[in-house]
Design a protein around this motif. Structure first.
Motif: not given
Ligand SMILES: Cc1cc2nc3c(=O)[nH]c(=O)nc-3n(C[C@H](O)[C@H](O)[C@H](O)COP(=O)(O)O)c2cc1C
Length: 185
Positions: A8-9, A73, A75, A82-83, A86-87, A108, A123
């Motif tokens: 997610g980054s 996943i 995050t 979350t970011s 990712l969303k 994470s 998430l």
């Protein structure tokens, strides 16, 4: 056994990307961890676009998720969630249905002592709505700047914890396969 790693980054020196990368190192044949090329290539979710002309990158993501036996996943935590990256990816995946029944492991990493707990909780709720089989074991990496260097996990207990997470995900994927539930496509 193919596991798709999603991060997610988008940051070059991302701690969370280092976790996905380390998962790729830990995977031993016949298990493999394929790392998604980057969720930043996706446009913002738009239901009109989804209906009229699905972008190729979205179709590729749906196909990769559908073909995976399980998802890892990872995050970051931003503002206790979350970011957006990712969303946004998950919003595109709702309509495709590929996550429904899919075994998913969550991890994470954060410089903070909380280790991204709130992002994973957030998430897990979204993934449950999407029908994912989120496995009970999760990986939290607090004080991650002390455990990750040069784009990989250097702390041995954390690497071992990641290996256990992958083992549990592989077990869940094998169970899903035996049940005839989630294998793709
Ligand atoms: C806008 C912003 C909000 C953040 N909010 C949180 C937070 O709520 N909790 C937390 O643990 N870290 C927070 N952080 C710190 C991130 O965990 C840290 O930058 C982390 O390295 C981001 O993940 P990455 O290294 O994979 O890019 C925040 C950072 C930014 C830039």
């Amino acid at each position: 056994m193919r596991i798709l790693g999603l991060c997610g980054s988008l940051r070059g020196g991302s701690l969370n990307a280092a976790v996905v990368r380390s998962a790729g190192e830990l995977a031993v044949a016949p298990r493999e961890v394929v790392v998604d090329p980057g969720l930043g290539r996706l446009p913002f979710f738009d239901a009109d676009v989804e209906r009229s002309a699905l972008p190729g990158v979205v179709a590729e993501l749906r196909s990769a998720v559908g073909a995976a036996d399980g998802l890892l996943i990872v995050t970051p935590e931003y503002a206790h969630g979350t970011s957006g990256v990712l969303k946004n990816a998950l919003e595109w995946l709702v309509g495709g249905g590929e996550v429904d029944g899919k075994p998913v492991a969550l991890a994470s990493a954060s410089p903070a002592a909380t280790g991204g707990d709130r992002a994973r909780a957030w998430l897990a709720e979204t993934l449950a709505v999407m029908g994912a089989r989120v496995i009970p074991r999760e990986l939290r990496i607090p004080r991650a700047t002390l455990k990750i260097a040069d784009g990989r996990i250097t702390d041995e207990p954390t690497r071992a914890a990641l290996a256990r997470l992958l083992d549990d995900l592989a077990d869940a994927a094998a169970e899903a396969r035996a049940a005839g539930g989630s294998l793709a496509c």
